[in-house]
Design an enzyme around this catalytic site. Structure first.
Site, mmCIF file in Angstrom:
data_model
loop_
_atom_site.group_PDB
_atom_site.id
_atom_site.type_symbol
_atom_site.label_atom_id
_atom_site.label_comp_id
_atom_site.label_asym_id
_atom_site.label_seq_id
_atom_site.Cartn_x
_atom_site.Cartn_y
_atom_site.Cartn_z
ATOM 1 N N ASP A 54 48.786 113.438 118.648
ATOM 2 C CA ASP A 54 47.470 113.915 118.219
ATOM 3 C C ASP A 54 46.529 112.717 118.204
ATOM 4 O OD1 ASP A 54 45.382 115.271 117.016
ATOM 5 O OD2 ASP A 54 46.352 115.460 115.057
HETATM 6 C C1 SPV Z 1 45.538 119.248 112.386
HETATM 7 O O1 SPV Z 1 46.302 120.174 112.085
HETATM 8 O O2 SPV Z 1 45.378 118.864 113.543
HETATM 9 C C2 SPV Z 1 44.800 118.550 111.348
HETATM 10 C C3 SPV Z 1 45.362 118.465 110.010
HETATM 11 O O3 SPV Z 1 43.762 117.973 111.648
HETATM 12 S S1 SPV Z 1 46.228 116.957 109.947
HETATM 13 O O4 SPV Z 1 47.271 116.989 110.946
HETATM 14 O O5 SPV Z 1 46.741 116.891 108.604
HETATM 15 O O6 SPV Z 1 45.303 115.882 110.208
HETATM 16 MG MG MG Z 2 43.570 117.654 113.651
#
Ligand code: SPV
Ligand code: MG
Length: 290
Positions: A54
């Site tokens: 991510d």
């Molecule tokens: C996501 O689910 O991508 C979020 C929440 O932004 S977190 O992973 O906690 O950042």
């Molecule tokens: Mg996110």
């Protein structure tokens, strides 16, 4: 009713929205069936579904498409996690308008720099200046004449800033017209979230993502002012565990009957994806069918 109005309406009616993370149509639909009020098109989940971290590696189009797949599969509102808006305020406003026009009820934009890194990854992080994010929030609201539900998110506590800095940022985003403010924490306890909410002086609802501080209930968060609670990645993590468990049984056994108690029936999948509707359409529109 326009989807973008539904979040505000639900907040009024229910007081608090319980939101489940999803990355595709099926995971969104399972969330709706379980009874959640809204679906979070999670950047974390969508990236993971591509086998990617991510970290703004997937582009806006991939996120947009995933959010639309989810939105098509559910009738409850979808909140698209737009990371940092995929660039500056101009990029963010473009994404906001595109999602709004596609029928997405709400978006969330965070004050991470581009490219971002997931809040839970090790290492230091930089945030964009508060003023810049404030304008980004305003640009997203303006891009849809105020109609899109915009959650402004601060990563101040994740970045190690003080509670005061986090509050200053969040108040500035609220004053710029954010419909809700997400304060993120990666602590194991909810102490930061409690402290933040006690000093929150705006009427703007707060949003919590109780991933690491997982013992506080949504009801308790609600009492603190967290009127949207996002269980951001629990579906994905449950499915990883289920798949790992099944594959570890299947490979050594060499026959699928070992999984009878671990998997749903084909009929269940047919029902989930609407095979009945398919058959009806075939009967109605394909002269040769049946
Ligand atoms: C996501 O689910 O991508 C979020 C929440 O932004 S977190 O992973 O906690 O950042
Ligand atoms: Mg996110």
């Amino acid at each position: 009713m326009e989807k973008s109005k539904e979040i505000g309406k639900l907040l009024k009616e229910k007081g608090q929205l319980l939101t489940i993370g999803a990355h595709d149509g099926l995971s969104g639909r399972l969330g709706q069936r379980a009874g959640f009020d809204a679906v979070w098109a999670s950047g974390f989940e969508i990236s993971a579904s591509y086998g990617l971290p991510d970290a703004n590696i997937l582009d806006m189009t991939a996120h947009f498409e995933a959010a639309c797949h989810i939105n098509d599969a559910v009738s409850i509102p979808v909140i698209a996690d737009c990371d940092n808006g995929y660039g500056n305020a101009v990029n963010a406003a473009y994404a906001a308008r595109k999602l709004f026009r596609a029928g997405i009820a709400g978006i969330c934009i965070e004050d991470n720099i581009f490219p971002k890194r997931c809040s839970f990854y090790d290492g230091t992080r930089e945030l964009i200046p508060a003023k810049e994010h404030t304008l980004k929030v305003k640009a997203c609201k303006d891009s849809t004449d105020g109609q899109l539900f915009v959650i402004a998110r601060t990563e101040a506590l994740i970045a190690g800033y003080s509670l005061e800095d986090a509050l200053d940022r969040a108040m500035s985003y609220a004053d710029a017209g954010a419909d809700a403010v997400l304060i993120h924490s990666k602590e194991k306890t909810p102490d930061q979230m409690i402290a933040f909410s006690k000093q929150w002086t705006r009427p703007t609802p707060l949003v919590a993502v109780p991933t690491t501080y997982d013992t506080i209930s949504a009801a308790e968060l609600g009492k603190l002012g967290y009127r949207i609670v996002i269980f951001a990645n629990h579906g994905l993590r449950a499915s990883i565990k289920a798949m790992e468990h099944a594959y570890a049984k299947l490979l050594p056994a060499g026959h699928a009957s070992v999984l009878r108690d671990d998997i749903v029936s084909l009929q269940k999948v047919f029902e989930l994806v609407g095979v009945k509707n398919l058959e009806e359409s075939e009967r109605k529109y394909l002269p040769t069918a049946g």
